[in-house]
Design a protein around this motif. Structure first.
Motif, PDB file in Angstrom:
ATOM      1  N   ALA A  67       0.778  -1.162  -0.049  1.00  0.00           N
ATOM      2  CA  ALA A  67      -0.079   0.008   0.050  1.00  0.00           C
ATOM      3  C   ALA A  67       0.763   1.203   0.108  1.00  0.00           C
ATOM      4  CB  ALA A  67      -0.837  -0.091   1.178  1.00  0.00           C
ATOM      5  N   ARG A  68       2.054   1.440   0.873  1.00  0.00           N
ATOM      6  CA  ARG A  68       2.821   2.441   0.714  1.00  0.00           C
ATOM      7  C   ARG A  68       3.512   2.546  -0.551  1.00  0.00           C
ATOM      8  NH1 ARG A  68       3.767   5.250   5.310  1.00  0.00           N
ATOM      9  NH2 ARG A  68       3.061   4.389   7.365  1.00  0.00           N
ATOM     10  N   THR A  69       3.755   1.306  -1.397  1.00  0.00           N
ATOM     11  CA  THR A  69       4.558   1.506  -2.550  1.00  0.00           C
ATOM     12  C   THR A  69       3.682   2.455  -3.702  1.00  0.00           C
ATOM     13  OG1 THR A  69       5.656  -0.765  -2.120  1.00  0.00           O
ATOM     14  CG2 THR A  69       5.473   0.153  -4.446  1.00  0.00           C
ATOM     15  N   GLU A  70       2.338   2.596  -3.401  1.00  0.00           N
ATOM     16  CA  GLU A  70       1.485   3.428  -4.491  1.00  0.00           C
ATOM     17  C   GLU A  70       2.175   4.741  -4.237  1.00  0.00           C
ATOM     18  OE1 GLU A  70       0.011   2.216  -6.494  1.00  0.00           O
ATOM     19  OE2 GLU A  70      -1.082   0.457  -6.020  1.00  0.00           O
ATOM     20  N   THR A  71       2.388   5.174  -3.077  1.00  0.00           N
ATOM     21  CA  THR A  71       2.928   6.836  -2.953  1.00  0.00           C
ATOM     22  C   THR A  71       4.298   6.870  -3.145  1.00  0.00           C
ATOM     23  OG1 THR A  71       1.267   6.729  -0.966  1.00  0.00           O
ATOM     24  CG2 THR A  71       3.018   8.514  -0.990  1.00  0.00           C
ATOM     25  N   VAL A  72       5.289   5.810  -2.880  1.00  0.00           N
ATOM     26  CA  VAL A  72       6.467   5.999  -3.526  1.00  0.00           C
ATOM     27  C   VAL A  72       6.612   6.132  -4.919  1.00  0.00           C
ATOM     28  CG1 VAL A  72       8.645   4.743  -3.429  1.00  0.00           C
ATOM     29  CG2 VAL A  72       7.348   4.769  -1.409  1.00  0.00           C
ATOM     30  N   LEU A  73       5.866   5.208  -5.729  1.00  0.00           N
ATOM     31  CA  LEU A  73       6.082   5.354  -6.999  1.00  0.00           C
ATOM     32  C   LEU A  73       5.516   6.330  -7.685  1.00  0.00           C
ATOM     33  CD1 LEU A  73       4.872   1.603  -7.804  1.00  0.00           C
ATOM     34  CD2 LEU A  73       7.260   2.742  -8.013  1.00  0.00           C
ATOM     35  N   ALA A  74       4.254   7.047  -7.357  1.00  0.00           N
ATOM     36  CA  ALA A  74       3.626   8.343  -7.718  1.00  0.00           C
ATOM     37  C   ALA A  74       4.650   9.429  -7.322  1.00  0.00           C
ATOM     38  CB  ALA A  74       2.479   8.446  -6.725  1.00  0.00           C
ATOM     39  N   ALA A  75       5.423   9.344  -6.280  1.00  0.00           N
ATOM     40  CA  ALA A  75       6.318  10.554  -5.894  1.00  0.00           C
ATOM     41  C   ALA A  75       7.617  10.415  -7.122  1.00  0.00           C
ATOM     42  CB  ALA A  75       6.968  10.389  -4.474  1.00  0.00           C
ATOM     43  N   LEU A  76       7.877   9.078  -7.350  1.00  0.00           N
ATOM     44  CA  LEU A  76       9.047   8.833  -8.415  1.00  0.00           C
ATOM     45  C   LEU A  76       8.265   9.543  -9.692  1.00  0.00           C
ATOM     46  CD1 LEU A  76      10.699   5.683  -7.197  1.00  0.00           C
ATOM     47  CD2 LEU A  76      11.622   7.875  -7.207  1.00  0.00           C
ATOM     48  N   ALA A  77       7.345   9.260  -9.960  1.00  0.00           N
ATOM     49  CA  ALA A  77       6.592   9.490 -11.327  1.00  0.00           C
ATOM     50  C   ALA A  77       6.488  11.257 -11.326  1.00  0.00           C
ATOM     51  CB  ALA A  77       5.077   8.948 -11.508  1.00  0.00           C
ATOM     52  N   GLU A  78       6.210  11.629 -10.196  1.00  0.00           N
ATOM     53  CA  GLU A  78       6.095  13.273 -10.236  1.00  0.00           C
ATOM     54  C   GLU A  78       7.631  13.995 -10.362  1.00  0.00           C
ATOM     55  OE1 GLU A  78       4.291  14.037  -6.359  1.00  0.00           O
ATOM     56  OE2 GLU A  78       2.447  13.542  -7.124  1.00  0.00           O
ATOM     57  N   ALA A  79       8.672  13.287  -9.804  1.00  0.00           N
ATOM     58  CA  ALA A  79      10.054  13.682  -9.999  1.00  0.00           C
ATOM     59  C   ALA A  79      10.591  13.634 -11.413  1.00  0.00           C
ATOM     60  CB  ALA A  79      10.786  12.904  -9.161  1.00  0.00           C
ATOM     61  N   GLU A  80       9.966  12.501 -12.009  1.00  0.00           N
ATOM     62  CA  GLU A  80      10.478  12.376 -13.453  1.00  0.00           C
ATOM     63  C   GLU A  80       9.706  13.315 -14.370  1.00  0.00           C
ATOM     64  OE1 GLU A  80       9.557   8.152 -14.177  1.00  0.00           O
ATOM     65  OE2 GLU A  80      10.940   7.316 -13.290  1.00  0.00           O
ATOM     66  N   ALA A  81       8.445  13.832 -14.127  1.00  0.00           N
ATOM     67  CA  ALA A  81       7.756  14.878 -14.814  1.00  0.00           C
ATOM     68  C   ALA A  81       8.273  15.995 -14.551  1.00  0.00           C
ATOM     69  CB  ALA A  81       6.292  14.719 -14.316  1.00  0.00           C
ATOM     70  N   GLU A  82       8.795  16.393 -13.610  1.00  0.00           N
ATOM     71  CA  GLU A  82       9.429  17.593 -13.473  1.00  0.00           C
ATOM     72  C   GLU A  82      10.801  17.654 -14.084  1.00  0.00           C
ATOM     73  OE1 GLU A  82      10.257  18.385  -9.193  1.00  0.00           O
ATOM     74  OE2 GLU A  82       8.191  18.388  -8.508  1.00  0.00           O
ATOM     75  N   LEU A  83      11.624  16.781 -14.264  1.00  0.00           N
ATOM     76  CA  LEU A  83      12.656  16.714 -14.961  1.00  0.00           C
ATOM     77  C   LEU A  83      12.447  16.938 -16.439  1.00  0.00           C
ATOM     78  CD1 LEU A  83      14.644  13.810 -13.255  1.00  0.00           C
ATOM     79  CD2 LEU A  83      15.311  16.245 -13.298  1.00  0.00           C
ATOM     80  N   ALA A  84      11.468  15.896 -16.862  1.00  0.00           N
ATOM     81  CA  ALA A  84      10.956  16.053 -18.446  1.00  0.00           C
ATOM     82  C   ALA A  84      10.455  17.418 -18.680  1.00  0.00           C
ATOM     83  CB  ALA A  84       9.698  15.125 -18.514  1.00  0.00           C
ATOM     84  N   ALA A  85       9.800  18.240 -17.602  1.00  0.00           N
ATOM     85  CA  ALA A  85       9.347  19.510 -18.010  1.00  0.00           C
ATOM     86  C   ALA A  85      10.553  20.631 -18.238  1.00  0.00           C
ATOM     87  CB  ALA A  85       8.718  19.939 -17.043  1.00  0.00           C
ATOM     88  N   ALA A  86      11.774  20.221 -17.756  1.00  0.00           N
ATOM     89  CA  ALA A  86      12.676  21.261 -17.683  1.00  0.00           C
ATOM     90  C   ALA A  86      13.574  20.998 -19.155  1.00  0.00           C
ATOM     91  CB  ALA A  86      13.883  20.885 -16.813  1.00  0.00           C
TER      92      ALA A  86
END
Length: 293
Positions: A67-86
């Protein structure tokens, strides 16, 4: 430190129920999944799996970690999104899944807009029944997709995914004479392939009217469904987007039931430039004048 790739396998085991299903979805061998999960147990320092014969389940600790892994994977996806936006310019591959009627109506103008605005973008479209879209997104087989639900087939929430509303349609009874579904209870019915949302909707809508439909024909394309209705082979339930060019002689009776289409993507990826561009194009395609019903 816990390995994210192994955590993902644990999450998918909690979702899919068997190691074989996890292996098939993520293109692993069952033995590789088992080995990785065993390694994760060693990293965690506690039992995560319960083995009974050939069956494998999760312990309380395993379920909590999944259950906690969902939050971990979402946080990583958000970090990847920020890098891609740059990065400058929108390039790469955008994988979109959609059901047939949406491909012809909503998705086609969205693809034109995406290609025009972002010529460096490679677009890949897969025709998918909405019932299989959640697993395709979870397995990273597609980036964004169109899913649907009917009044009689509400979709359960998936913690790995996010959705947003796109459009809502009226459902019509297509027949050679007017009347609600119960007026055609003794007629043969035309429904989609069993296991699809459209098939489930037809059965449940009729059950809500007090009868079980006698399904004679199965067809997933609404053009084929309407052709069968026009040929006197039965009656069917068809949403707005399936009525772009109905054959002559068919009587359409609007019902109170609705079909709702939503845009779906993995949790944490909403702001990724590829997903954001797809979301924007799909909403624009659903705007006034984008298609005519």
């Amino acid at each position: 430190m816990l390995d994210v790739r192994k955590l993902r396998l644990l999450r998918e085991l909690a979702h899919r129920g068997t190691i074989a299903a996890v292996a098939e979805a993520l293109s692993y061998t069952p033995s590789a999944v088992s080995q990785q999960l065993s390694a994760l147990e060693r990293e965690a320092g506690t039992a995560l799996l319960e083995r009974t014969g050939r069956r494998v389940g999760l312990t309380a600790a395993g379920r909590a970690l999944a259950a906690r892994t969902e939050t971990v994977l979402a946080a990583l996806a958000e970090a990847e999104a920020e890098l891609a936006a740059a990065r400058t310019g929108l390039t790469g591959t955008l994988r979109i899944g959609a059901f047939p009627t949406a491909v012809r109506t909503v998705l086609s103008p969205a693809l034109v807009a995406l290609s025009s605005a972002h010529p460096g973008l490679e677009l890949r479209v897969s025709e998918l029944d909405p019932a299989v879209v959640p697993d395709a997104l979870r397995a990273d087989a597609i980036d964004v997709a169109l899913v649907q639900e009917y009044d009689f087939t509400a979709s359960p929430d998936d913690p790995a995914l996010e959705t947003e509303p796109l459009l809502e349609e009226t459902i019509h009874l297509a027949a050679l004479s007017a009347g609600p579904p119960r007026a055609h209870r003794d007629a043969p019915w035309i429904a989609a392939t069993p296991g699809t949302l459209c098939h489930t909707m037809t059965v449940r809508a009729c059950e809500a009217e007090g009868f079980t439909p006698r399904v004679r024909h199965h067809a997933d394309d609404f053009g084929a469904v309407l052709a069968l209705v026009a040929a006197g082979q039965g009656v069917a339930l068809v949403p707005d987007l399936g009525l772009l060019d109905p054959p002559a002689g068919i009587v359409l009776t609007p019902l109170a039931a609705r079909r709702r289409t939503r845009i779906a993507y993995r949790r944490g990826t909403a702001a990724h430039p590829l997903v954001a561009a797809a979301r924007s194009a799909l909403h624009s395609a659903d705007g006034p004048g984008a298609f005519t019903l």
